[in-house]
Design a protein around this motif. Structure first.
Motif, PDB file in Angstrom:
ATOM      1  N   SER A   9       0.838  -1.203   0.000  1.00  0.00           N
ATOM      2  CA  SER A   9       0.000   0.000   0.000  1.00  0.00           C
ATOM      3  C   SER A   9       0.870   1.249   0.000  1.00  0.00           C
ATOM      4  CB  SER A   9      -0.924  -0.054   1.226  1.00  0.00           C
ATOM      5  OG  SER A   9      -1.441   1.197   1.545  1.00  0.00           O
ATOM      6  N   SER A  10       0.320   2.320  -0.547  1.00  0.00           N
ATOM      7  CA  SER A  10       1.014   3.611  -0.552  1.00  0.00           C
ATOM      8  C   SER A  10       0.142   4.664   0.090  1.00  0.00           C
ATOM      9  CB  SER A  10       1.299   4.060  -1.985  1.00  0.00           C
ATOM     10  OG  SER A  10       2.176   3.167  -2.606  1.00  0.00           O
ATOM     11  N   GLY A  11       0.733   5.474   0.932  1.00  0.00           N
ATOM     12  CA  GLY A  11       0.091   6.708   1.354  1.00  0.00           C
ATOM     13  C   GLY A  11       0.672   7.824   0.504  1.00  0.00           C
ATOM     14  N   ARG A  14       4.194   7.819   2.368  1.00  0.00           N
ATOM     15  CA  ARG A  14       4.717   6.602   3.010  1.00  0.00           C
ATOM     16  C   ARG A  14       4.344   5.383   2.194  1.00  0.00           C
ATOM     17  NH1 ARG A  14       2.218   6.115   8.648  1.00  0.00           N
ATOM     18  NH2 ARG A  14       0.349   6.623   7.472  1.00  0.00           N
ATOM     19  N   GLU A  15       5.071   4.295   2.452  1.00  0.00           N
ATOM     20  CA  GLU A  15       4.788   3.034   1.767  1.00  0.00           C
ATOM     21  C   GLU A  15       4.692   1.921   2.805  1.00  0.00           C
ATOM     22  OE1 GLU A  15       4.535   3.171  -1.556  1.00  0.00           O
ATOM     23  OE2 GLU A  15       5.382   5.192  -1.740  1.00  0.00           O
ATOM     24  N   ILE A  16       3.891   0.906   2.493  1.00  0.00           N
ATOM     25  CA  ILE A  16       3.824  -0.287   3.344  1.00  0.00           C
ATOM     26  C   ILE A  16       4.246  -1.502   2.527  1.00  0.00           C
ATOM     27  CG2 ILE A  16       2.413  -1.755   4.836  1.00  0.00           C
ATOM     28  CD1 ILE A  16       0.456   0.358   5.189  1.00  0.00           C
ATOM     29  N   LEU A  24       4.681  -6.163   8.946  1.00  0.00           N
ATOM     30  CA  LEU A  24       4.729  -5.163   7.882  1.00  0.00           C
ATOM     31  C   LEU A  24       5.968  -4.297   8.068  1.00  0.00           C
ATOM     32  CD1 LEU A  24       1.042  -3.815   8.015  1.00  0.00           C
ATOM     33  CD2 LEU A  24       1.980  -5.487   6.385  1.00  0.00           C
ATOM     34  N   LEU A  26       6.823  -0.314   7.439  1.00  0.00           N
ATOM     35  CA  LEU A  26       6.370   1.022   7.040  1.00  0.00           C
ATOM     36  C   LEU A  26       7.604   1.848   6.711  1.00  0.00           C
ATOM     37  CD1 LEU A  26       3.701   1.999   9.766  1.00  0.00           C
ATOM     38  CD2 LEU A  26       3.464   0.494   7.792  1.00  0.00           C
ATOM     39  N   HIS A  68       2.287  -1.457  17.956  1.00  0.00           N
ATOM     40  CA  HIS A  68       2.632  -2.396  16.875  1.00  0.00           C
ATOM     41  C   HIS A  68       4.138  -2.510  16.620  1.00  0.00           C
ATOM     42  CE1 HIS A  68       2.765   0.504  13.126  1.00  0.00           C
ATOM     43  NE2 HIS A  68       3.480   0.974  14.129  1.00  0.00           N
ATOM     44  N   CYS A  81       6.714  -3.738  11.971  1.00  0.00           N
ATOM     45  CA  CYS A  81       5.601  -3.740  12.925  1.00  0.00           C
ATOM     46  C   CYS A  81       4.727  -4.971  12.787  1.00  0.00           C
ATOM     47  CB  CYS A  81       4.771  -2.463  12.747  1.00  0.00           C
ATOM     48  SG  CYS A  81       3.986  -2.306  11.141  1.00  0.00           S
ATOM     49  N   ARG A  82       3.944  -5.214  13.838  1.00  0.00           N
ATOM     50  CA  ARG A  82       2.982  -6.314  13.819  1.00  0.00           C
ATOM     51  C   ARG A  82       1.821  -5.949  12.912  1.00  0.00           C
ATOM     52  NH1 ARG A  82       0.572  -7.700  19.297  1.00  0.00           N
ATOM     53  NH2 ARG A  82       1.249  -5.695  20.159  1.00  0.00           N
ATOM     54  N   ARG A  83       1.411  -6.911  12.124  1.00  0.00           N
ATOM     55  CA  ARG A  83       0.255  -6.684  11.250  1.00  0.00           C
ATOM     56  C   ARG A  83      -1.020  -6.922  12.060  1.00  0.00           C
ATOM     57  NH1 ARG A  83       0.511  -9.257   5.407  1.00  0.00           N
ATOM     58  NH2 ARG A  83      -0.815  -7.771   4.331  1.00  0.00           N
ATOM     59  N   LEU A  84      -1.891  -5.926  12.040  1.00  0.00           N
ATOM     60  CA  LEU A  84      -3.103  -5.955  12.859  1.00  0.00           C
ATOM     61  C   LEU A  84      -4.346  -5.847  11.988  1.00  0.00           C
ATOM     62  CD1 LEU A  84      -1.764  -3.292  15.383  1.00  0.00           C
ATOM     63  CD2 LEU A  84      -1.905  -5.757  15.823  1.00  0.00           C
ATOM     64  N   MET A  86      -7.009  -3.442  11.436  1.00  0.00           N
ATOM     65  CA  MET A  86      -7.158  -2.034  11.813  1.00  0.00           C
ATOM     66  C   MET A  86      -8.629  -1.662  12.040  1.00  0.00           C
ATOM     67  SD  MET A  86      -4.037  -1.097  11.911  1.00  0.00           S
ATOM     68  CE  MET A  86      -4.090   0.696  11.979  1.00  0.00           C
ATOM     69  N   ASP A 203       0.307   2.382  13.304  1.00  0.00           N
ATOM     70  CA  ASP A 203       0.602   3.439  12.330  1.00  0.00           C
ATOM     71  C   ASP A 203       1.666   4.388  12.888  1.00  0.00           C
ATOM     72  OD1 ASP A 203      -0.019   4.202   9.678  1.00  0.00           O
ATOM     73  OD2 ASP A 203      -1.086   5.949  10.429  1.00  0.00           O
TER      74      ASP A 203
HETATM   75  C1  Q0Z Z   1      -1.488   1.295   8.366  1.00  0.00           C
HETATM   76  C2  Q0Z Z   1      -0.811   3.608   5.977  1.00  0.00           C
HETATM   77  C3  Q0Z Z   1       1.505   3.776   5.356  1.00  0.00           C
HETATM   78  C4  Q0Z Z   1      -0.153   3.931   3.663  1.00  0.00           C
HETATM   79  C5  Q0Z Z   1      -2.545  -0.078   7.045  1.00  0.00           C
HETATM   80  N1  Q0Z Z   1       0.305  -2.474  12.030  1.00  0.00           N
HETATM   81  C6  Q0Z Z   1      -0.548  -2.401  10.959  1.00  0.00           C
HETATM   82  N2  Q0Z Z   1      -1.271  -3.474  10.607  1.00  0.00           N
HETATM   83  C7  Q0Z Z   1      -2.103  -3.425   9.559  1.00  0.00           C
HETATM   84  N3  Q0Z Z   1      -2.261  -2.334   8.803  1.00  0.00           N
HETATM   85  C8  Q0Z Z   1      -1.573  -1.202   9.086  1.00  0.00           C
HETATM   86  C9  Q0Z Z   1      -0.669  -1.208  10.182  1.00  0.00           C
HETATM   87 CL1  Q0Z Z   1       0.240   0.149  10.621  1.00  0.00          CL
HETATM   88  C10 Q0Z Z   1      -1.826  -0.023   8.222  1.00  0.00           C
HETATM   89  N4  Q0Z Z   1      -1.982   1.981   7.309  1.00  0.00           N
HETATM   90  C11 Q0Z Z   1      -1.867   3.411   7.029  1.00  0.00           C
HETATM   91  C12 Q0Z Z   1       0.511   3.614   6.332  1.00  0.00           C
HETATM   92  C13 Q0Z Z   1       1.175   3.942   4.016  1.00  0.00           C
HETATM   93  C14 Q0Z Z   1      -1.150   3.771   4.648  1.00  0.00           C
HETATM   94  F1  Q0Z Z   1       2.804   3.760   5.717  1.00  0.00           F
HETATM   95  N5  Q0Z Z   1      -2.619   1.164   6.500  1.00  0.00           N
END
Ligand code: Q0Z
Length: 287
Positions: A9-11, A14-16, A24, A26, A68, A81-84, A86, A203
């Motif tokens: 995913s992309s913000g 930021r990128e995931i 994950l 970040l 996380h 980080c731990r994947r949760l 959300m 996050d």
């Molecule tokens: C955070 C986001 C970013 C784009 C998903 N620990 C987590 N487990 C599952 N999902 C997330 C997290 Cl932090 C999660 N985002 C916001 C962050 C780029 C969007 F770096 N989306």
């Protein structure tokens, strides 16, 4: 990145990446947005400042709520980080009247169902901090919602838990920031749920991208406040008469340097740690 990772995913800045089913990565870039547009010029180390600040606050608040964070990357800009799972709401807390809170107050006298005293002016401090959840918009702007709408999304028990934790975290961070000359006007937190059903802070936490930071020495209610980090960028963009649509303008070197200095200053004031020490050894923020 030392491990193979799949981009998920992309913000805007930021990128995931997925490291595996449970973890994950970040990655915070040096990109900066203003008036909702990402600019073509980067601010060196901005991603490191934000990653270090989040790591610092996760460590400082671990006795309030689990988070996380598993590890900071040696590059200083990535968080393992731990994947949760959300929660589908943004947990926003406001101690001052700004942004959409100020707008909603002007229209209805309320923010997310909180009736506020009459006669407040823009940027006023609120009698007490209020929890003002918002939906997570996929595109466009998050929408402020009241308690009933948020309870419909997450359930009453989770809502009450998220509200209590959000207010407690804000009280903790805003007191520390205020002692160091920064007003934390409001902030957005995100929570997830782990496999055991526990609420976990996720996050980013108390960064200038997720919060309004105001310099305390310039605080003057009755109008918009200068932003601690982005004011040089905004002022420069305003001076151009740019129409605030894509693409944004390139930034001159003095605006870049001044803005980088503001980010580093915020990091050093809030953490009490020299930024050079963070660059040498990111784990210093974890205490
Ligand atoms: C955070 C986001 C970013 C784009 C998903 N620990 C987590 N487990 C599952 N999902 C997330 C997290 Cl932090 C999660 N985002 C916001 C962050 C780029 C969007 F770096 N989306």
């Amino acid at each position: 990145m030392s491990e193979s990772a799949t981009h998920v995913s992309s913000g805007k800045v930021r990128e995931i990446y997925a490291l595996d089913d449970d973890r994950l990565l970040l990655v915070a870039s040096d990109r900066i947005s203003t008036f909702d547009v990402v600019l073509p010029t980067e601010i060196p180390d901005k991603g490191r400042v934000l990653t270090g600040l989040s790591g610092f606050w996760f460590a400082q608040t671990a006795s309030i709520v689990p988070n996380h964070l598993l590890a900071l990357g040696a590059d200083g800009r990535s968080t393992e980080c731990r994947r949760l799972e959300m929660l589908p709401i943004e947990c926003v807390v406001r101690g001052y009247l700004a942004g959409s809170g100020w707008k909603d107050y002007g229209t209805t006298g309320e923010v997310c169902g909180h009736r506020l005293p009459p006669g407040l002016v823009e940027s006023d401090r609120l009698p007490e901090p209020i929890f003002t959840p918002a939906t997570k918009a996929q595109t466009g702007h998050d929408e402020n919602i009241d308690r009933a709408a948020a309870v419909a999304l997450v359930g009453e028990e989770r809502y009450d838990q998220a509200e209590r934790l959000t207010l407690e975290l804000y009280r903790f961070a805003s007191e520390r920031a205020r002692e160091r000359g920064i007003i934390l006007a409001d902030t957005k937190l995100e929570f997830g749920v782990d496999r055991e059903g526990r609420l976990v802070l996720a996050d980013e936490a108390f960064t200038p991208d997720s919060s309004r930071f105001w310099p305390a020495d310039a605080y003057e209610p009755g109008g918009a406040q200068p932003s601690f980090d982005k004011q040089f960028v905004r002022d420069y963009c305003e001076s151009l008469g740019w129409d605030k649509t894509y693409p944004g303008p390139e930034l001159p070197v003095d605006v870049v340097d001044g803005t980088r200095g503001r980010y580093v200053d915020a990091f050093e004031r809030l953490t009490g740690i020299e930024f050079a020490d963070y660059l040498a050894r990111p784990d210093v923020v974890l205490g």
